[in-house]
Write a protein that holds these residues in place. Sequence first.
Motif, PDB file in Angstrom:
ATOM      1  N   CYS A 164       0.804  -1.306  -0.018  1.00 33.88           N
ATOM      2  CA  CYS A 164      -0.016  -0.176   0.023  1.00 33.88           C
ATOM      3  C   CYS A 164       0.946   1.105   0.011  1.00 33.88           C
ATOM      4  CB  CYS A 164      -0.924   0.012   1.080  1.00 33.88           C
ATOM      5  SG  CYS A 164      -1.942   1.445   1.501  1.00 33.88           S
ATOM      6  N   CYS A 213      -6.127  -0.050   5.333  1.00 32.65           N
ATOM      7  CA  CYS A 213      -6.711   1.453   5.372  1.00 32.65           C
ATOM      8  C   CYS A 213      -7.567   1.764   4.408  1.00 32.65           C
ATOM      9  CB  CYS A 213      -5.424   2.373   5.358  1.00 32.65           C
ATOM     10  SG  CYS A 213      -4.710   2.556   3.528  1.00 32.65           S
ATOM     11  N   SER A 264      -7.048   2.164   1.128  1.00 32.91           N
ATOM     12  CA  SER A 264      -6.548   2.980  -0.010  1.00 32.91           C
ATOM     13  C   SER A 264      -6.556   2.035  -1.295  1.00 32.91           C
ATOM     14  CB  SER A 264      -5.006   3.434   0.390  1.00 32.91           C
ATOM     15  OG  SER A 264      -4.463   3.963  -0.841  1.00 32.91           O
ATOM     16  N   CYS A 297      -0.037   3.382   3.634  1.00 34.46           N
ATOM     17  CA  CYS A 297       0.146   2.857   4.912  1.00 34.46           C
ATOM     18  C   CYS A 297       1.245   1.611   5.119  1.00 34.46           C
ATOM     19  CB  CYS A 297      -0.954   2.280   5.729  1.00 34.46           C
ATOM     20  SG  CYS A 297      -1.416   0.631   5.019  1.00 34.46           S
ATOM     21  N   HIS A 303       0.979  -1.331   4.163  1.00 35.48           N
ATOM     22  CA  HIS A 303       0.659  -2.881   4.552  1.00 35.48           C
ATOM     23  C   HIS A 303       0.967  -3.602   3.042  1.00 35.48           C
ATOM     24  CE1 HIS A 303      -2.341  -6.080   4.573  1.00 35.48           C
ATOM     25  NE2 HIS A 303      -2.009  -5.865   6.028  1.00 35.48           N
ATOM     26  N   CYS A 329      -6.652  -1.656   0.255  1.00 32.18           N
ATOM     27  CA  CYS A 329      -5.781  -2.170   1.193  1.00 32.18           C
ATOM     28  C   CYS A 329      -6.719  -2.598   2.304  1.00 32.18           C
ATOM     29  CB  CYS A 329      -4.995  -0.868   1.498  1.00 32.18           C
ATOM     30  SG  CYS A 329      -4.010  -1.133   3.306  1.00 32.18           S
TER      31      CYS A 329
HETATM   32 ZN   LIG Z   1      -2.889   0.888   3.492  1.00 33.90          ZN
END
Ligand SMILES: [Zn+2]
Length: 556
Positions: A7, A26, A28, A10, A12, A23
């Motif tokens: 991501c 978060c 996104s 964040c 991730h 994601c």
């Molecule tokens: Zn994220």
Amino acid sequence: MAFVIRCLDCGHVAQYFPASTDCPRCGSQWREAEYDYETLAKTLPLQWSGRPFDLWRYRELLPVRNVNTSLKLGEGGTPLIQAVNLGMMLGTPNLFIKDERQGPTGSFKDRQAAVTIAALKEAGITEMVAASTGNVAISYSAYASRAGVKLWAFVTSLVPAVKMREIALYGSQVVKVTGSYDQAKQVAAEFARQRGLYQDLGARTITSIEAMKTIAFEIAEQITSVQGLVSAGNGHEAAWRAPDWYIQAISGGMGPLGVYKGFRELRQMGLIDKIPAIAAIQAEGCAPMVDSFRKGVDDVIPVDSPRTHIETLATGNPGRTYALLRARVLETNGTFESVSDEEAFRAMHVLAKMEGLSTEPAAAVAFAGLFKLVRAGQIKPGDTIVVNCTGHTMPAEEMVLGSNWTRNVEFPDRKAETPQEGLLSALNQVAPDRFPRVAIVDDTAEARRLIRRILQSQGDFSIFEAQDGKEGLELIRRELPDLIILDLMMPEMDGFAVMDELKADQETAHIPVIVATAKELTPHEKERLGSQIQALMQKGDFLNDEFLQEVKALIK
Ligand SMILES: [Zn+2]
């Protein structure tokens, strides 16, 4: 396949599933694929070298587990063409064209469609939605039909009917939205959401960005095969070569983002030592990224009603892609530039006449941008430049050509005459017009060729060439041209001597003369030419339209 999806917001890390676009941490949608570059660096170049030159040559860096050969349409592996004539005109000899016209449907979007459809097929997804200004829908349609994937193509009513019919021909569902491209995207997104269908999300689509990387991989391999490895120094191993500039016309901006990532990955693997400067070119009537870049803002200021005839480039609101692309442009010392439709159409004509490449207006926007950047001195004469040139399914010739582009011949009634007489009568109608006659007298073949090319690219002329003063004088006396383009510095009989002879002869004294010289003239030399000539042009400055204006003004 050793890669993960990271991501951008964040950080991730997740596994890749085409249908999961957000994601998990978060939410996104801005994520990108990440590979084990260190491991790949050890094996890749060697593996690549044994494979066919197509997009799947780089499969370890693509988000598809197994290459499905039954879906291939010949994507990728397009030629890198050296633009010798255009390079000569611009004074940039290392000018190359990445000829994406040679993809299966004639545009670089074929890469995106090939990789995306392969990934969907692998994941068992059989229906998808895409909004398009034309080319994406055509590419997706071709690959979707081959893969048995049903495609809903949302296009704006401004897309030429001929393109819409091409989309329908492949069996796609064409949805014509009366409104802007951004509105068509909104309708498509809502349609996909309500039906739970997979949707192409432009630059947020992992497979799209990944597919565009292959343009960078191919360019690096091709430039290196032309220019050789970068010589080793400081204990480093010799590296592949990357160009100094990568130029592309943009609408949504996804193309250069992907190409940038491709160069970045090559650098991460130690295969190249620099990333080219990215120049992203927009049509003036819809240039939200250029305008926002000039204002120095990080959030794009959208264009509500695009005013350009080049529909393919009419993304008024590129959203966050702008911020991402801006960061890449700044990082690479690149730029954003805009050109008018007229400049693009002119560039389209110049490219066709000088290099034999018939492109679509969107690609011509990139070339018009190149002309501007060279003229402004931002691109340097020694730079190695690659321009993305994409295809030709939109008929724009009528915007470029005048009305007299064909000769009409009628074969006479065969009862009235013998076949031979009929043929002669038809042939007589093909009789050439009397084109303005221009004599070029210059001792360097390149200079003669350059002037000839410039003239031919801008109009119809009968051109004669002579390679020294004596030969030039004979030619002029024999042909009595409408205009003489004369070099000054020639061995034995120089341009000054030619002028003296011409002016002393009643037959030739009135013929206008343009002097083209590579050197700065002394006051004495200027005085010697005096009022005998009509114009003095500095060689290397021919991009300046002044030259053609002079030529046209002097020939009635
Ligand atoms: Zn994220």
